[in-house]
Enzyme design. Sequence first.
Site, PDB file in Angstrom:
ATOM      1  N   LYS A   1      80.665 155.761  86.091  1.00 41.42           N
ATOM      2  CA  LYS A   1      79.935 154.547  86.578  1.00 41.42           C
ATOM      3  C   LYS A   1      78.852 154.713  86.310  1.00 41.42           C
ATOM      4  CE  LYS A   1      81.023 150.406  88.891  1.00 41.42           C
ATOM      5  NZ  LYS A   1      82.197 149.881  89.146  1.00 41.42           N
TER       6      LYS A   1
HETATM    7  N1  GLU Z   1      83.228 147.284  88.017  1.00 40.74           N
HETATM    8  C1  GLU Z   1      84.463 146.594  87.728  1.00 40.74           C
HETATM    9  C2  GLU Z   1      85.059 147.788  88.099  1.00 40.74           C
HETATM   10  O1  GLU Z   1      84.596 148.158  89.117  1.00 40.74           O
HETATM   11  C3  GLU Z   1      85.037 146.930  86.184  1.00 40.74           C
HETATM   12  C4  GLU Z   1      85.406 148.099  85.515  1.00 40.74           C
HETATM   13  C5  GLU Z   1      85.853 147.956  83.998  1.00 40.74           C
HETATM   14  O2  GLU Z   1      86.492 147.590  83.691  1.00 40.74           O
HETATM   15  O3  GLU Z   1      85.743 149.369  83.969  1.00 40.74           O
HETATM   16  O4  GLU Z   1      86.516 148.006  88.682  1.00 40.74           O
END
Ligand code: GLU
Length: 425
Positions: free
Chosen positions: A115
């Site tokens: 993240k």
């Molecule tokens: N931000 C989204 C999540 O928390 C998508 C993450 C992604 O597609 O890599 O799942």
Amino acid sequence: MAEKKHVKSVTIPVSTFENVMKQFDQAAVRLHVDPSLMEFLKYPARSTIVKLPVRMDDGTYKMFTGYRVQHSIVRGPAKGGIRFHPDVDLDEVQALAAWMTWKCAVVNIPFGGGKGGIACDPSSMSKDELERLTRRYTAALFDMFGPDSDIPAPDVNTNEQTMAWFMDTYSMHARHTVTSVITGKPLVMGGSLGRKEATGAGVVITTREALRHLNIDPAKATASVQGFGNVGSISAMFLQKLSVKVTHVSDVFGGLHNPDGIDIMALMEYVKEHKKIVGFPGAEAYDRNEILYADVDILVPAALENQITEENAGDIKAKIIAEGANGPVTPEADAILQKNGVFVIPDILCNAGGVTVSYFEWVQNRLGYFWTEEDVNVRLERIMTDAFAAILKVALENDVHMRLAAFMVAIQRVADVVQLRGIYA
Ligand code: GLU
């Protein structure tokens, strides 16, 4: 207006990562995994903080702080979004990265968890300033990213345009166009059909499975949705398609209520123009602080983490909580909800549709061959229903709630790979 006044201040836990560790620990003790490996599975593999100087439109320079955390790369490249929000800090990004590891394992896609985030207030920045910030962030962390090492995506306050800037900056440094380094891109530059709708679609697929399990007829069910960004609005839209009556919605500015159901498509049109739900003619105003306590069957928290804590969990009336957001329920609240018989579809299952279609986007980029929307949706439907069934089975067999079951399945999947790969030393 509101049926009941709560006006309750909810204390935000000191550490969101602490919450993930509690969730991890509850599951870990039930698994047969070498305890000395648990430490390795639990903590982030790599956390980076960068200073980001950005030239503002008035000619001054402003310093921002950016983060990228790779929680795990055991099952594949780190995968997870980039968040722009004033509250972003290392603790939050570490928590969100850990949830990505477990989320990817729950839906069994070949990724680890990562993240990123930048502490900033995008609502007070111009498009040019956001572009310069995104490019500086990408350049500063260039070495971490790559189609085989770490693949970002959208998250809170980032969108297709942010992904396009990221992809362009990365490609300029790599000296060739690299589409598979990021997902959630615009369609014309290698995005996938169905990606924008995927998180909300997954939320509603799992909600539909929960309704079926609890023998509730969707046509007789009502829902309240907290948050009207990408996840909240699309979840509301698909709930309505499932013939659930969406009676309550909120965003950061206010809330809406219509006992006959809000016309979500009309509301989405309204939001496109007005940038907020407030003032929508098809519903009455509603206190946004009351949205969680609405007397409905389904509650979809689709905003930020730590919304339902030990202080307000007892006031939830919904029978099902579908976690569109990451981490909306704290571990203490989980225990209260379980005691009260609330069926919680945990974030790492419920909102995994987004990363699942991100996986499809990455696959299509690597193949250079694009799927139809139907291909995407059929595969998404299968992955989400299979994952729901697998987690429900573990929950029923072990007499545990769905979150604990999801963590048990996810940790075991990562641990199995660690044990087979062995520890290189
Ligand atoms: N931000 C989204 C999540 O928390 C998508 C993450 C992604 O597609 O890599 O799942």
